[in-house]
Design an enzyme around this catalytic site. Structure first.
Site, PDB file in Angstrom:
ATOM      1  N   ARG A 200       0.613   6.623 -49.228  1.00 20.96           N
ATOM      2  CA  ARG A 200       0.111   7.360 -48.073  1.00 20.96           C
ATOM      3  C   ARG A 200       1.020   8.520 -47.666  1.00 20.96           C
ATOM      4  O   ARG A 200       0.664   9.278 -46.783  1.00 20.96           O
ATOM      5  CB  ARG A 200      -0.048   6.403 -46.890  1.00 20.96           C
ATOM      6  CG  ARG A 200      -0.974   5.233 -47.171  1.00 20.96           C
ATOM      7  CD  ARG A 200      -1.220   4.387 -45.938  1.00 20.96           C
ATOM      8  NE  ARG A 200      -1.989   3.195 -46.280  1.00 20.96           N
ATOM      9  CZ  ARG A 200      -1.464   2.013 -46.518  1.00 20.96           C
ATOM     10  NH1 ARG A 200      -0.155   1.846 -46.441  1.00 20.96           N
ATOM     11  NH2 ARG A 200      -2.218   0.973 -46.821  1.00 20.96           N
ATOM     12  N   VAL A 201       2.190   8.614 -48.284  1.00 21.96           N
ATOM     13  CA  VAL A 201       3.147   9.654 -47.898  1.00 21.96           C
ATOM     14  C   VAL A 201       3.594  10.480 -49.087  1.00 21.96           C
ATOM     15  O   VAL A 201       3.708  11.695 -49.016  1.00 21.96           O
ATOM     16  CB  VAL A 201       4.386   9.025 -47.206  1.00 21.96           C
ATOM     17  CG1 VAL A 201       5.407  10.095 -46.862  1.00 21.96           C
ATOM     18  CG2 VAL A 201       3.977   8.263 -45.963  1.00 21.96           C
TER      19      VAL A 201
END
Length: 508
Positions: free
Chosen positions: A370-371
């Site tokens: 997600r990053v």
């Protein structure tokens, strides 16, 4: 020369006594000492130390350390950090006046230690610069900065499809014996000459398993920039409980100096089980699967300490790779779902892929970062923009294609292309590729150059592509960092077209 008389000697002695009496001041130091009420496996109850603080270090008997975990009106619950075989009821419990702390500093690098900082490698005492508390507060939001720099693992399937950034918390989960530790170990070994300090925290593992990991790290030179915090499965549950917090504290020392740190927790399943054991022994109310109500909190407060500090705080990073063991591919179990909700993504290892020899057995459909995509090098984005979607669609298409034999040409072409992509994403252990080499190979597969090659020749063709592009391009290492409009892309693309334009696949 005359001898002094007896009377003179006595007078001198009396004068000395009077002088000492006049100069003597009574300097007393009060110390709160209690006594053990009862003791069970790894836990003791004591009374008489009412002023004790939470997580304070206590000494039981003569030399057994413990930590105050339960503070009740009539008694306190103490988690033992050493063997309690020789402890008995009514023995003394002495306060130390300080919370449980561990040594930090440069002297830890290259060493193998316990969570309390005791050496396990037979190389003498640890040289400590300071001592920091095991439990520290996570940096506040205003002290944090976005994750903008990649942490290269050297594995194509991860660096391309599930990238990890420095300061990220990426969960590695899968069934037993699916290669979870292998991915973490490959990542540690790939940090050579990158300036990243690596910490391997073994929680409740077998001695033989830990020895194999440490032997590989030593053999590949990783211990020059790493150290290990080890607590084995037969150690006290209290030691297993504090191990990841101690390793994180040791890593935070370097992070606050502006350096990059990687911490591997192997694994947090054992950590949760140790905390459950302690909680049940301390008679805390059990909840789901007999875990206590704060089981989520013990992991969230641990992993929240992994971050990227802003420039005012030094700019250091602490990347966490927690490992979780699932049962029968059940990623919706209690502890795995807790960790998935806390972390910034997960790498799921599928045992079916492992049994088919597709290694690393990363399931691209159930894995996500997600990053890390924000920190991924630009070169990866150009060649891998649609690769994840294409690969996931291929896996679904392959599953449906087993039910029928009549396939149209377009479907057959997609299947053949997907098989080559999967073959390219395979990788041997301890065979990392640089970003430039990875992008070169991915560029070749996305252009379809491998589609006509037999599967058994893909690995040989991959090596040939890397060798050919390295000789044709002086800047092959810049492929990973190149923007989409950089001239190096045109040069690399033309070199690949020329290489695969030869008459036979064997020549290519």
């Amino acid at each position: 020369m005359t001898k002094p008389s007896l009377k003179h000697t006595i007078e001198q002695a009396l004068q000395a006594v009077r002088k000492g009496k006049d100069e003597f001041t009574l300097d007393t130091e009060s110390m709160e000492v209690g006594r053990i009420l009862s003791i069970v496996q790894g836990v003791a109850y004591a009374e008489g130390v009412g002023a004790v603080r939470a997580e304070e270090l206590l000494m039981l008997g003569h030399d057994v350390p413990g930590m105050a975990l339960d503070i009740l009106p009539e008694k306190i619950g103490i988690v033992l950090m050493g063997s309690g075989k020789n402890l008995k009821a009514n023995e003394e419990v002495a306060r130390t006046g300080r919370v449980l702390d561990v040594p930090v500093g440069e002297g830890l690098i290259g060493r193998i230690i316990t969570p309390l900082g005791m050496p396990l490698d037979g190389r003498g005492a640890i040289r400590e610069d300071e001592r920091w508390p095991v439990e520290l507060e996570a940096p506040p939001i205003l002290h944090r900065a976005p994750v903008i720099k990649p942490l290269q693992t050297g594995l194509k399937v991860i660096d391309t499809l599930i990238p990890i950034g420095r300061g990220q918390r990426e969960l590695i989960l899968g069934d037993r014996q699916t290669g979870k530790t292998a991915i973490a170990l490959d990542t540690i070994c790939n940090q050579k000459d990158t300036g990243v300090i690596c910490i391997y925290c073994a929680i409740g593992q077998r001695s033989s398993s830990v020895a194999r990991v440490l032997n590989e790290m030593e053999k590949r030179g990783a211990m020059a920039y790493s150290f290990a915090v080890v607590v084995e499965g037969d150690d006290q549950p209290g030691m297993q409980y504090i191990a990841p917090y101690a390793a994180t504290t040791m890593g935070e020392y370097f992070m606050k100096q502006g350096r990059d740190v990687l911490v591997v927790f192997d694994d947090l399943t054992r950590h949760a089980q140790a905390y459950r054991q302690l909680s049940l022994l301390l008679r805390r109310p059990p909840g789901r699967e007999a875990f206590p109500g704060d089981i989520f909190y013990i992991h969230s407060r641990l992993l929240e300490r992994a971050t990227h500090l802003n420039t005012e705080q030094g700019g250091g990073t602490l990347t966490a790779l927690p490992i979780i063991e699932t049962e029968e591919q059940n990623i919706s179990a209690y502890i795995p779902t807790n960790l998935i909700s806390i972390t910034d993504g997960q790498i799921y290892l599928n045992p079916d892929l492992f049994q088919r020899g597709i290694l690393p057995a990363v399931d691209a459909g159930k894995s996500v970062s997600r990053v890390g995509g924000r920190a991924q090098m630009p070169g990866y984005r150009k060649v891998a923009g649609d690769l994840r979607l294409t690969y996931s669609q291929f896996q679904e298409l392959e599953a449906f294609a087993r039910f029928g034999t009549r396939l149209d040409e377009e479907t057959r072409s997609k299947l053949e292309h997907g098989k080559r992509v999967r073959e390219i994403l395979k990788q041997e252990r301890f065979a990392p590729l640089t970003p430039g080499e990875q992008v070169a190979v991915l560029l070749a597969v996305t252009k379809g150059h491998f589609d006509k090659l037999p599967l058994e020749e893909i690995d040989q063709a991959q090596q040939h592509v890397i060798t050919a592009l390295t000789s044709a391009l002086d800047e092959i290492e810049l492929l990973g960092e190149a923007q989409a409009n950089d001239p190096i892309w045109d040069t690399a693309s033309k070199a690949l077209d020329t290489l695969f334009a030869k008459e036979s696949p064997e020549e290519a």
